[in-house]
Design an enzyme around this catalytic site. Structure first.
Site, PDB file in Angstrom:
ATOM      1  N   PRO A   2      -2.435  -6.495   4.248  1.00 28.70           N
ATOM      2  CA  PRO A   2      -1.230  -6.143   5.005  1.00 28.70           C
ATOM      3  C   PRO A   2      -0.292  -5.276   4.168  1.00 28.70           C
ATOM      4  O   PRO A   2      -0.005  -5.589   3.014  1.00 28.70           O
ATOM      5  CB  PRO A   2      -0.601  -7.502   5.321  1.00 28.70           C
ATOM      6  CG  PRO A   2      -1.745  -8.466   5.286  1.00 28.70           C
ATOM      7  CD  PRO A   2      -2.656  -7.950   4.208  1.00 28.70           C
ATOM      8  N   GLU A   3       0.169  -4.173   4.744  1.00 24.04           N
ATOM      9  CA  GLU A   3       1.093  -3.280   4.067  1.00 24.04           C
ATOM     10  C   GLU A   3       2.473  -3.445   4.698  1.00 24.04           C
ATOM     11  O   GLU A   3       2.696  -4.360   5.484  1.00 24.04           O
ATOM     12  CB  GLU A   3       0.567  -1.847   4.129  1.00 24.04           C
ATOM     13  CG  GLU A   3      -0.792  -1.703   3.439  1.00 24.04           C
ATOM     14  CD  GLU A   3      -1.335  -0.288   3.436  1.00 24.04           C
ATOM     15  OE1 GLU A   3      -0.547   0.662   3.613  1.00 24.04           O
ATOM     16  OE2 GLU A   3      -2.554  -0.119   3.258  1.00 24.04           O
ATOM     17  N   LYS A  57       6.478  -5.964   0.155  1.00 28.40           N
ATOM     18  CA  LYS A  57       5.532  -6.713   0.983  1.00 28.40           C
ATOM     19  C   LYS A  57       5.795  -8.221   0.935  1.00 28.40           C
ATOM     20  O   LYS A  57       4.932  -9.018   1.332  1.00 28.40           O
ATOM     21  CB  LYS A  57       4.098  -6.428   0.529  1.00 28.40           C
ATOM     22  CG  LYS A  57       3.700  -4.963   0.662  1.00 28.40           C
ATOM     23  CD  LYS A  57       2.275  -4.752   0.171  1.00 28.40           C
ATOM     24  CE  LYS A  57       1.918  -3.277   0.141  1.00 28.40           C
ATOM     25  NZ  LYS A  57       0.547  -3.053  -0.365  1.00 28.40           N
ATOM     26  N   ARG A 259     -10.609   2.139  -4.624  1.00 26.03           N
ATOM     27  CA  ARG A 259      -9.814   2.423  -3.426  1.00 26.03           C
ATOM     28  C   ARG A 259     -10.425   3.595  -2.678  1.00 26.03           C
ATOM     29  O   ARG A 259     -10.681   4.646  -3.262  1.00 26.03           O
ATOM     30  CB  ARG A 259      -8.372   2.773  -3.809  1.00 26.03           C
ATOM     31  CG  ARG A 259      -7.600   1.625  -4.437  1.00 26.03           C
ATOM     32  CD  ARG A 259      -7.093   0.682  -3.383  1.00 26.03           C
ATOM     33  NE  ARG A 259      -6.122  -0.252  -3.913  1.00 26.03           N
ATOM     34  CZ  ARG A 259      -5.261  -0.906  -3.170  1.00 26.03           C
ATOM     35  NH1 ARG A 259      -5.221  -0.710  -1.869  1.00 26.03           N
ATOM     36  NH2 ARG A 259      -4.425  -1.765  -3.702  1.00 26.03           N
TER      37      ARG A 259
END
Length: 269
Positions: A2-3, A57, A259
């Site tokens: 989750p960003e 976050k 990534r």
């Protein structure tokens, strides 16, 4: 993971059910998360929720005696449920509320966090964060100043919380596409005009995702159990080999430091 839009979506979803209600007690079924659940959370009793805030976050629940700091980790989500609904396998923490609801934390990979602090200022997880991307402090002039001597690629620099918080892999990829900037460009090569455009685009992409309830790729759910719908609007992220929606060139995917990076060779320079 989750960003920022997903965390902000969670905040907006749970806030109306928590503020003004009282935490009767907490139920911790598995306290072995990324860091052990703080002992103070086990002992919560009759604590009214004064506010539900977000920094980067992290979700921040303000109580009279201190703050609960929640991080959703890689696969965490928060839902508001009826108190009588039985927990499932990966439901690790409940806050039982005075209004008959329960705030339930679900995390299959157990990489999130539930921490307690008396004072937010100076807490180690919050102490060295950059500005919020939706704030006035984050703008083209600030970004250009921070990029001027940075001899690294712009994409990983955007994802560094010391520069700006909450711009993770999805939104860095999407913002760079929208700004027409190649993710491998040296940060120091960006002009002031490019930084001004990029700062505006980052804000627009994040706001649009928040409007859509965030991005659900695998685990994330909103507080009402619904997915986030911004995934339907992704321009490059997760679209390897598919045609660019602007020029038709196949989207390229590369990997740096574990990534994935997605971009269009034609549209991004």
């Amino acid at each position: 993971m989750p960003e920022l839009p997903e965390v902000e979506t969670s905040r907006r979803g749970i806030e109306p059910h928590l503020v003004g209600a009282t935490i009767l007690h907490a139920v911790v079924r598995n306290g072995r998360l990324r860091w052990p659940v703080s002992e103070e959370i086990y002992r919560l009793s009759d604590q009214p929720v004064l506010s539900v805030q977000r920094r980067a976050k992290y979700l921040l629940l303000e109580l009279p005696e201190g703050w609960i700091i929640i991080h959703l980790g890689m696969s965490g989500s928060l839902r508001i449920l009826p108190e009588e609904l039985p927990p499932e396998k990966h439901d690790h923490v409940d806050l039982v509320m005075s209004n008959g609801k329960v705030l339930r934390y679900t995390d299959p990979r157990r990489f999130g966090a539930w921490l307690w602090t008396k004072e937010l200022e100076g807490h180690n997880v919050l102490a060295h964060l950059g500005p919020e991307p939706l704030s006035d402090d984050f703008n083209g002039e600030y970004l250009h100043q921070k990029c001027a001597k940075k001899k690294t690629a712009i994409k990983p620099w955007l994802m560094d919380n010391k520069l700006v918080v909450g711009v993770g892999n999805i939104y860095a990829s999407e913002s760079l596409f929208a700004a027409g900037i190649h993710p491998d460009r040296l940060a120091s090569s960006l002009s002031l005009a490019e930084c001004e455009l990029l700062a505006r685009v980052i804000k627009a992409v994040l706001l649009r995702s928040i409007e859509q309830g965030g991005t659900t790729l695998k685990d994330f759910l909103q507080s009402d159990g619904k997915p986030g719908y911004f995934a339907q609007e992704l321009q490059v992220y997760g679209r390897k080999g598919e045609p660019c929606r602007v020029c038709g060139t196949p989207i390229v995917a590369t990997k740096h430091a574990q990534r994935a990076t997605f971009y269009c060779r034609q549209c991004q320079k």
